[in-house]
Design a protein around this motif. Structure first.
Motif, PDB file in Angstrom:
ATOM      1  N   TRP A 246      -1.902 -14.993  -0.302  1.00  0.00           N
ATOM      2  CA  TRP A 246      -1.569 -16.178  -1.083  1.00  0.00           C
ATOM      3  C   TRP A 246      -0.066 -16.350  -1.286  1.00  0.00           C
ATOM      4  O   TRP A 246       0.365 -17.171  -2.105  1.00  0.00           O
ATOM      5  N   LEU A 247       0.739 -15.608  -0.548  1.00  0.00           N
ATOM      6  CA  LEU A 247       2.197 -15.715  -0.650  1.00  0.00           C
ATOM      7  C   LEU A 247       2.768 -16.451   0.556  1.00  0.00           C
ATOM      8  O   LEU A 247       2.157 -16.485   1.631  1.00  0.00           O
ATOM      9  N   ALA A 248       3.958 -17.033   0.379  1.00  0.00           N
ATOM     10  CA  ALA A 248       4.607 -17.717   1.496  1.00  0.00           C
ATOM     11  C   ALA A 248       5.014 -16.691   2.551  1.00  0.00           C
ATOM     12  O   ALA A 248       5.660 -15.688   2.233  1.00  0.00           O
ATOM     13  N   PRO A 249       4.644 -16.914   3.824  1.00  0.00           N
ATOM     14  CA  PRO A 249       4.971 -15.941   4.863  1.00  0.00           C
ATOM     15  C   PRO A 249       6.450 -15.967   5.244  1.00  0.00           C
ATOM     16  O   PRO A 249       7.100 -17.010   5.173  1.00  0.00           O
ATOM     17  N   SER A 250       6.951 -14.810   5.633  1.00  0.00           N
ATOM     18  CA  SER A 250       8.315 -14.725   6.149  1.00  0.00           C
ATOM     19  C   SER A 250       8.341 -15.245   7.581  1.00  0.00           C
ATOM     20  O   SER A 250       7.298 -15.494   8.193  1.00  0.00           O
ATOM     21  N   LYS A 251       9.521 -15.394   8.144  1.00  0.00           N
ATOM     22  CA  LYS A 251       9.654 -15.846   9.533  1.00  0.00           C
ATOM     23  C   LYS A 251       8.939 -14.892  10.477  1.00  0.00           C
ATOM     24  O   LYS A 251       8.248 -15.303  11.417  1.00  0.00           O
ATOM     25  N   GLN A 252       9.075 -13.583  10.218  1.00  0.00           N
ATOM     26  CA  GLN A 252       8.419 -12.591  11.060  1.00  0.00           C
ATOM     27  C   GLN A 252       6.906 -12.679  10.935  1.00  0.00           C
ATOM     28  O   GLN A 252       6.182 -12.579  11.931  1.00  0.00           O
ATOM     29  N   GLN A 253       6.424 -12.897   9.736  1.00  0.00           N
ATOM     30  CA  GLN A 253       4.976 -13.021   9.538  1.00  0.00           C
ATOM     31  C   GLN A 253       4.428 -14.262  10.233  1.00  0.00           C
ATOM     32  O   GLN A 253       3.321 -14.239  10.784  1.00  0.00           O
ATOM     33  N   LEU A 254       5.214 -15.337  10.234  1.00  0.00           N
ATOM     34  CA  LEU A 254       4.796 -16.548  10.944  1.00  0.00           C
ATOM     35  C   LEU A 254       4.687 -16.292  12.444  1.00  0.00           C
ATOM     36  O   LEU A 254       3.757 -16.771  13.106  1.00  0.00           O
ATOM     37  N   ILE A 255       5.619 -15.542  12.973  1.00  0.00           N
ATOM     38  CA  ILE A 255       5.577 -15.189  14.397  1.00  0.00           C
ATOM     39  C   ILE A 255       4.318 -14.373  14.692  1.00  0.00           C
ATOM     40  O   ILE A 255       3.611 -14.615  15.674  1.00  0.00           O
ATOM     41  N   GLU A 256       4.016 -13.412  13.815  1.00  0.00           N
ATOM     42  CA  GLU A 256       2.818 -12.586  13.988  1.00  0.00           C
ATOM     43  C   GLU A 256       1.547 -13.434  13.907  1.00  0.00           C
ATOM     44  O   GLU A 256       0.585 -13.214  14.652  1.00  0.00           O
TER      45      GLU A 256
END
Length: 342
Positions: free
Chosen positions: A55-65
Protein backbone atom coordinates in the motif's frame (compact mmCIF):
# COMPACT_ATOMS: atom_id res chain seq x y z
CA UNK A 1 -8.67 -22.32 -15.80
CA UNK A 2 -6.23 -21.10 -13.15
CA UNK A 3 -6.46 -17.53 -11.81
CA UNK A 4 -4.15 -15.56 -9.51
CA UNK A 5 -6.00 -12.72 -7.80
CA UNK A 6 -3.41 -10.43 -6.26
CA UNK A 7 -5.01 -9.31 -3.03
CA UNK A 8 -4.72 -10.23 0.62
CA UNK A 9 -7.07 -7.39 1.58
CA UNK A 10 -9.35 -8.05 4.53
CA UNK A 11 -12.20 -6.73 2.44
CA UNK A 12 -15.54 -8.49 1.88
CA UNK A 13 -15.46 -7.45 -1.76
CA UNK A 14 -12.41 -9.70 -2.17
CA UNK A 15 -13.40 -12.54 0.15
CA UNK A 16 -16.89 -12.85 -1.32
CA UNK A 17 -15.60 -12.60 -4.90
CA UNK A 18 -12.91 -15.22 -4.33
CA UNK A 19 -15.35 -17.61 -2.66
CA UNK A 20 -17.75 -17.28 -5.59
CA UNK A 21 -15.05 -17.67 -8.24
CA UNK A 22 -13.60 -20.71 -6.46
CA UNK A 23 -16.74 -22.67 -7.38
CA UNK A 24 -16.02 -22.05 -11.08
CA UNK A 25 -12.24 -21.86 -11.51
CA UNK A 26 -9.04 -22.75 -9.70
CA UNK A 27 -8.14 -19.54 -7.91
CA UNK A 28 -5.20 -18.45 -5.74
CA UNK A 29 -5.63 -15.29 -3.67
CA UNK A 30 -2.19 -13.89 -2.86
CA UNK A 31 0.17 -10.93 -3.24
CA UNK A 32 3.24 -13.05 -2.50
CA UNK A 33 2.50 -15.42 -5.37
CA UNK A 34 2.59 -12.51 -7.82
CA UNK A 35 6.24 -11.86 -6.95
CA UNK A 36 7.51 -15.33 -6.14
CA UNK A 37 5.42 -18.05 -7.74
CA UNK A 38 6.84 -20.31 -10.44
CA UNK A 39 3.38 -21.71 -11.16
CA UNK A 40 1.51 -21.21 -14.43
CA UNK A 41 -1.64 -19.09 -14.39
CA UNK A 42 -4.08 -18.37 -17.19
CA UNK A 43 -5.11 -15.02 -15.67
CA UNK A 44 -3.35 -12.60 -13.32
CA UNK A 45 -6.04 -10.34 -11.84
CA UNK A 46 -4.72 -7.25 -10.03
CA UNK A 47 -7.17 -5.47 -7.74
CA UNK A 48 -5.29 -2.52 -6.19
CA UNK A 49 -1.83 -2.11 -7.80
CA UNK A 50 -0.44 -0.44 -4.68
CA UNK A 51 -1.24 -3.50 -2.59
CA UNK A 52 1.61 -5.22 -4.42
CA UNK A 53 3.86 -2.70 -2.62
CA UNK A 54 2.24 -3.01 0.82
CA UNK A 55 0.00 0.00 0.00
CA UNK A 56 3.03 2.31 -0.31
CA UNK A 57 4.19 4.32 -3.32
CA UNK A 58 6.78 2.24 -5.21
CA UNK A 59 10.31 3.48 -5.81
CA UNK A 60 11.74 3.72 -9.33
CA UNK A 61 13.51 0.40 -8.79
CA UNK A 62 10.33 -1.26 -7.57
CA UNK A 63 8.49 0.01 -10.64
CA UNK A 64 11.14 -1.56 -12.85
CA UNK A 65 10.75 -4.85 -10.96
CA UNK A 66 6.96 -4.64 -11.36
CA UNK A 67 7.22 -4.06 -15.09
CA UNK A 68 9.67 -6.94 -15.46
CA UNK A 69 7.39 -9.21 -13.48
CA UNK A 70 4.46 -8.31 -15.72
CA UNK A 71 6.59 -9.15 -18.78
CA UNK A 72 7.50 -12.47 -17.17
CA UNK A 73 3.85 -13.38 -16.57
CA UNK A 74 3.01 -12.56 -20.17
CA UNK A 75 5.89 -14.72 -21.37
CA UNK A 76 4.28 -17.62 -19.50
CA UNK A 77 1.04 -17.02 -21.37
CA UNK A 78 -0.95 -15.30 -18.64
CA UNK A 79 -3.52 -12.61 -19.43
CA UNK A 80 -3.45 -9.52 -17.21
CA UNK A 81 -6.66 -8.05 -15.75
CA UNK A 82 -6.84 -4.94 -13.53
CA UNK A 83 -9.93 -3.77 -11.63
CA UNK A 84 -10.29 0.02 -11.60
CA UNK A 85 -11.40 0.72 -8.04
CA UNK A 86 -9.92 4.24 -8.10
CA UNK A 87 -8.43 6.69 -10.56
CA UNK A 88 -5.60 6.98 -8.01
CA UNK A 89 -5.35 5.80 -4.38
CA UNK A 90 -7.30 7.78 -1.78
CA UNK A 91 -4.13 9.12 -0.21
CA UNK A 92 -2.54 12.54 0.34
CA UNK A 93 0.41 11.47 -1.83
CA UNK A 94 -1.79 10.04 -4.60
CA UNK A 95 0.31 11.50 -7.43
CA UNK A 96 3.24 9.30 -6.40
CA UNK A 97 1.20 6.30 -7.60
CA UNK A 98 0.37 7.76 -11.03
CA UNK A 99 3.09 5.93 -12.98
CA UNK A 100 2.12 2.63 -11.36
CA UNK A 101 -1.56 3.13 -12.19
CA UNK A 102 -0.93 4.39 -15.73
CA UNK A 103 1.30 1.42 -16.50
CA UNK A 104 -1.14 -1.06 -14.96
CA UNK A 105 -4.12 0.16 -16.98
CA UNK A 106 -2.24 0.72 -20.24
CA UNK A 107 -0.58 -2.71 -20.32
CA UNK A 108 -3.48 -4.84 -19.05
CA UNK A 109 -5.27 -7.15 -21.47
CA UNK A 110 -8.52 -6.08 -19.79
CA UNK A 111 -9.67 -3.49 -17.28
CA UNK A 112 -12.71 -4.21 -15.10
CA UNK A 113 -14.82 -1.13 -14.43
CA UNK A 114 -17.27 -0.93 -11.53
CA UNK A 115 -19.43 1.66 -13.35
CA UNK A 116 -20.16 3.35 -16.68
CA UNK A 117 -18.42 6.56 -15.63
CA UNK A 118 -15.13 4.74 -15.04
CA UNK A 119 -15.37 2.90 -18.35
CA UNK A 120 -16.13 6.01 -20.40
CA UNK A 121 -13.50 8.01 -18.54
CA UNK A 122 -10.71 5.54 -19.33
CA UNK A 123 -11.81 4.80 -22.90
CA UNK A 124 -11.82 8.54 -23.63
CA UNK A 125 -8.08 8.56 -22.90
CA UNK A 126 -7.50 6.21 -25.82
CA UNK A 127 -7.01 2.96 -23.92
CA UNK A 128 -6.62 0.07 -26.33
CA UNK A 129 -7.33 -2.65 -23.77
CA UNK A 130 -10.56 -4.60 -23.44
CA UNK A 131 -12.79 -2.64 -21.07
CA UNK A 132 -15.40 -4.66 -19.21
CA UNK A 133 -18.22 -3.27 -17.05
CA UNK A 134 -18.78 -5.49 -13.98
CA UNK A 135 -20.63 -3.56 -11.25
CA UNK A 136 -19.47 -3.80 -7.64
CA UNK A 137 -21.61 -6.45 -5.99
CA UNK A 138 -23.90 -5.99 -2.99
CA UNK A 139 -22.22 -7.56 0.03
CA UNK A 140 -23.54 -10.93 1.16
CA UNK A 141 -21.53 -11.89 4.25
CA UNK A 142 -22.64 -9.37 6.88
CA UNK A 143 -24.95 -10.71 9.64
CA UNK A 144 -28.36 -9.03 9.70
CA UNK A 145 -30.59 -10.30 12.49
CA UNK A 146 -31.16 -7.28 14.77
CA UNK A 147 -34.10 -4.97 14.21
CA UNK A 148 -34.24 -1.19 14.40
CA UNK A 149 -35.34 -1.10 18.05
CA UNK A 150 -32.59 -3.44 19.22
CA UNK A 151 -29.95 -1.62 17.17
CA UNK A 152 -30.86 1.76 18.64
CA UNK A 153 -30.96 0.38 22.15
CA UNK A 154 -27.44 -1.00 21.68
CA UNK A 155 -26.15 2.38 20.50
CA UNK A 156 -28.13 4.51 22.96
CA UNK A 157 -30.19 6.29 20.29
CA UNK A 158 -33.78 7.36 20.91
CA UNK A 159 -36.58 5.59 19.05
CA UNK A 160 -37.96 8.78 17.48
CA UNK A 161 -34.61 10.17 16.26
CA UNK A 162 -33.98 10.80 12.55
CA UNK A 163 -30.62 9.09 12.15
CA UNK A 164 -28.05 9.91 9.44
CA UNK A 165 -25.26 7.35 9.19
CA UNK A 166 -21.84 8.05 7.70
CA UNK A 167 -20.10 4.69 7.65
CA UNK A 168 -16.42 3.99 7.02
CA UNK A 169 -13.31 5.93 7.87
CA UNK A 170 -13.64 9.70 7.51
CA UNK A 171 -10.48 10.32 5.54
CA UNK A 172 -9.73 14.02 5.71
CA UNK A 173 -10.64 17.43 7.09
CA UNK A 174 -12.74 18.27 4.03
CA UNK A 175 -15.04 15.29 4.57
CA UNK A 176 -15.48 16.16 8.26
CA UNK A 177 -16.33 19.78 7.46
CA UNK A 178 -18.73 18.71 4.73
CA UNK A 179 -20.63 16.35 7.07
CA UNK A 180 -20.96 18.76 10.00
CA UNK A 181 -21.86 21.73 7.81
CA UNK A 182 -24.62 19.76 6.08
CA UNK A 183 -25.90 18.37 9.37
CA UNK A 184 -26.09 21.82 10.97
CA UNK A 185 -28.24 23.11 8.11
CA UNK A 186 -30.81 20.29 8.08
CA UNK A 187 -34.18 21.67 9.16
CA UNK A 188 -35.64 18.50 10.69
CA UNK A 189 -36.40 17.95 14.36
CA UNK A 190 -34.71 15.23 16.37
CA UNK A 191 -31.96 14.73 13.78
CA UNK A 192 -29.07 12.53 14.87
CA UNK A 193 -25.62 12.03 13.35
CA UNK A 194 -23.96 8.62 13.58
CA UNK A 195 -20.28 8.32 12.50
CA UNK A 196 -18.56 5.17 13.81
CA UNK A 197 -15.37 5.90 11.82
CA UNK A 198 -14.80 9.45 12.98
CA UNK A 199 -11.93 9.23 15.47
CA UNK A 200 -8.45 7.89 14.82
CA UNK A 201 -7.52 4.80 16.79
CA UNK A 202 -4.49 5.59 18.95
CA UNK A 203 -2.30 3.29 21.00
CA UNK A 204 -2.76 4.01 24.72
CA UNK A 205 0.91 3.17 25.29
CA UNK A 206 2.13 5.69 22.69
CA UNK A 207 -0.52 8.41 23.08
CA UNK A 208 -2.14 8.04 26.53
CA UNK A 209 -3.33 11.65 26.90
CA UNK A 210 -4.78 11.82 23.38
CA UNK A 211 -6.44 8.43 23.79
CA UNK A 212 -8.15 9.47 27.05
CA UNK A 213 -9.14 12.87 25.66
CA UNK A 214 -10.80 11.34 22.59
CA UNK A 215 -12.61 8.74 24.70
CA UNK A 216 -13.98 11.45 27.01
CA UNK A 217 -15.19 13.48 24.01
CA UNK A 218 -16.85 10.37 22.62
CA UNK A 219 -18.71 9.67 25.89
CA UNK A 220 -19.83 13.30 26.32
CA UNK A 221 -21.12 13.54 22.76
CA UNK A 222 -23.14 10.35 23.21
CA UNK A 223 -24.62 11.68 26.46
CA UNK A 224 -25.26 15.34 25.72
CA UNK A 225 -25.41 15.91 21.96
CA UNK A 226 -27.22 14.76 18.83
CA UNK A 227 -24.10 12.96 17.60
CA UNK A 228 -22.49 9.54 18.08
CA UNK A 229 -18.86 9.72 16.96
CA UNK A 230 -16.89 6.51 17.25
CA UNK A 231 -13.62 4.91 16.23
CA UNK A 232 -12.45 3.52 12.91
CA UNK A 233 -12.87 -0.22 13.24
CA UNK A 234 -16.29 -1.83 13.52
CA UNK A 235 -16.33 -5.60 13.89
CA UNK A 236 -18.03 -7.53 11.09
CA UNK A 237 -20.79 -8.71 13.44
CA UNK A 238 -21.42 -5.19 14.78
CA UNK A 239 -21.97 -3.50 11.41
CA UNK A 240 -25.65 -4.47 11.46
CA UNK A 241 -26.31 -2.32 14.54
CA UNK A 242 -25.24 0.87 12.76
CA UNK A 243 -27.15 0.24 9.54
CA UNK A 244 -30.30 -1.02 11.20
CA UNK A 245 -30.32 2.02 13.51
CA UNK A 246 -30.12 4.43 10.56
CA UNK A 247 -32.85 6.12 8.53
CA UNK A 248 -30.50 7.42 5.83
CA UNK A 249 -26.90 6.66 4.82
CA UNK A 250 -24.91 9.71 3.72
CA UNK A 251 -21.94 9.12 1.40
CA UNK A 252 -19.42 11.90 2.13
CA UNK A 253 -16.85 10.88 -0.51
CA UNK A 254 -16.25 14.14 -2.35
CA UNK A 255 -13.92 12.91 -5.12
CA UNK A 256 -14.11 9.10 -5.12
CA UNK A 257 -14.69 7.03 -8.22
CA UNK A 258 -16.89 4.70 -6.17
CA UNK A 259 -17.77 3.80 -2.57
CA UNK A 260 -18.18 0.33 -1.11
CA UNK A 261 -20.53 1.78 1.53
CA UNK A 262 -23.23 2.05 -1.15
CA UNK A 263 -23.24 -1.73 -1.64
CA UNK A 264 -23.16 -2.32 2.10
CA UNK A 265 -26.17 0.00 2.49
CA UNK A 266 -28.03 -1.93 -0.20
CA UNK A 267 -27.35 -5.16 1.68
CA UNK A 268 -29.33 -3.65 4.57
CA UNK A 269 -31.98 -2.08 2.27
CA UNK A 270 -31.01 1.41 3.38
CA UNK A 271 -31.96 4.72 1.76
CA UNK A 272 -28.79 6.37 0.43
CA UNK A 273 -27.89 10.00 -0.30
CA UNK A 274 -24.64 10.76 -2.10
CA UNK A 275 -22.67 13.03 -4.44
CA UNK A 276 -23.30 13.19 -8.16
CA UNK A 277 -19.81 12.12 -9.19
CA UNK A 278 -17.94 9.11 -10.50
CA UNK A 279 -19.70 5.75 -10.53
CA UNK A 280 -21.70 6.80 -7.48
CA UNK A 281 -24.23 8.78 -9.52
CA UNK A 282 -25.43 5.94 -11.73
CA UNK A 283 -25.88 3.51 -8.82
CA UNK A 284 -27.93 5.95 -6.74
CA UNK A 285 -30.05 6.90 -9.74
CA UNK A 286 -30.68 3.24 -10.52
CA UNK A 287 -32.53 3.06 -7.19
CA UNK A 288 -34.03 6.55 -7.45
CA UNK A 289 -32.00 7.85 -4.50
CA UNK A 290 -31.26 11.60 -4.36
CA UNK A 291 -27.84 12.95 -5.35
CA UNK A 292 -26.29 16.33 -4.67
CA UNK A 293 -23.66 18.71 -5.99
CA UNK A 294 -20.91 18.78 -3.35
CA UNK A 295 -20.22 22.47 -4.03
CA UNK A 296 -23.90 23.46 -3.73
CA UNK A 297 -24.91 23.56 -0.06
CA UNK A 298 -28.63 23.84 -0.83
CA UNK A 299 -28.61 20.70 -2.99
CA UNK A 300 -26.81 18.76 -0.25
CA UNK A 301 -29.30 19.75 2.44
CA UNK A 302 -32.28 19.18 0.14
CA UNK A 303 -31.11 15.67 -0.74
CA UNK A 304 -30.61 14.69 2.92
CA UNK A 305 -33.96 16.16 3.96
CA UNK A 306 -35.65 14.27 1.13
CA UNK A 307 -34.09 11.05 2.40
CA UNK A 308 -35.14 11.69 5.99
CA UNK A 309 -38.69 12.49 4.89
CA UNK A 310 -39.02 9.41 2.68
CA UNK A 311 -40.53 6.08 3.63
CA UNK A 312 -37.17 4.42 4.18
CA UNK A 313 -38.74 1.31 5.64
CA UNK A 314 -39.95 0.20 2.21
CA UNK A 315 -37.95 -2.64 0.68
CA UNK A 316 -35.68 -1.83 -2.23
CA UNK A 317 -36.78 -3.59 -5.41
CA UNK A 318 -35.11 -6.97 -5.84
CA UNK A 319 -35.30 -6.50 -9.60
CA UNK A 320 -33.26 -3.29 -9.35
CA UNK A 321 -30.64 -5.22 -7.39
CA UNK A 322 -30.10 -7.92 -10.04
CA UNK A 323 -27.12 -6.41 -11.86
CA UNK A 324 -25.43 -5.73 -8.51
CA UNK A 325 -25.75 -9.26 -7.18
CA UNK A 326 -22.65 -11.35 -6.41
CA UNK A 327 -23.89 -14.11 -8.74
CA UNK A 328 -24.00 -11.63 -11.64
CA UNK A 329 -20.49 -10.38 -10.85
CA UNK A 330 -19.13 -13.96 -10.73
CA UNK A 331 -20.68 -14.78 -14.12
CA UNK A 332 -19.28 -11.60 -15.69
CA UNK A 333 -15.80 -12.30 -14.33
CA UNK A 334 -15.87 -15.88 -15.66
CA UNK A 335 -17.09 -14.65 -19.06
CA UNK A 336 -14.25 -12.12 -19.19
CA UNK A 337 -11.61 -14.67 -18.23
CA UNK A 338 -12.97 -17.09 -20.84
CA UNK A 339 -12.93 -14.43 -23.57
CA UNK A 340 -9.31 -13.56 -22.81
CA UNK A 341 -8.04 -17.14 -22.71
CA UNK A 342 -9.87 -18.71 -25.67
Amino acid sequence: MKVLLTSNANNPYITELVEGLAAKVEIVNSVTEFWNSEAMFDVIHIQWPEELFKWLAPSKQQLIEFKNRMIMWRSRGAKIVVTRHNELPNKADAERFKELYDFSYSTADAVVHLGEYSLENLVSRGSGTLNSLIPHHIYTSYPNFVDRKEARKELGIKEDAKVILCFGKIRNKEEKEFIFNAFSKINIKKKYLLIPGFFERHSFKKHPVRKISIRVKHILRKMFSDQWLGFKFVHHRKVQFFFNAADVVLIPRLENLTSGVIYLSLAFNKYIVGPANGNITEVLRAFDFPTFNVSDEESVVAAIEKGLSANTSSTISEKDKERFLLSYSIKQHIDLYTTLTQ
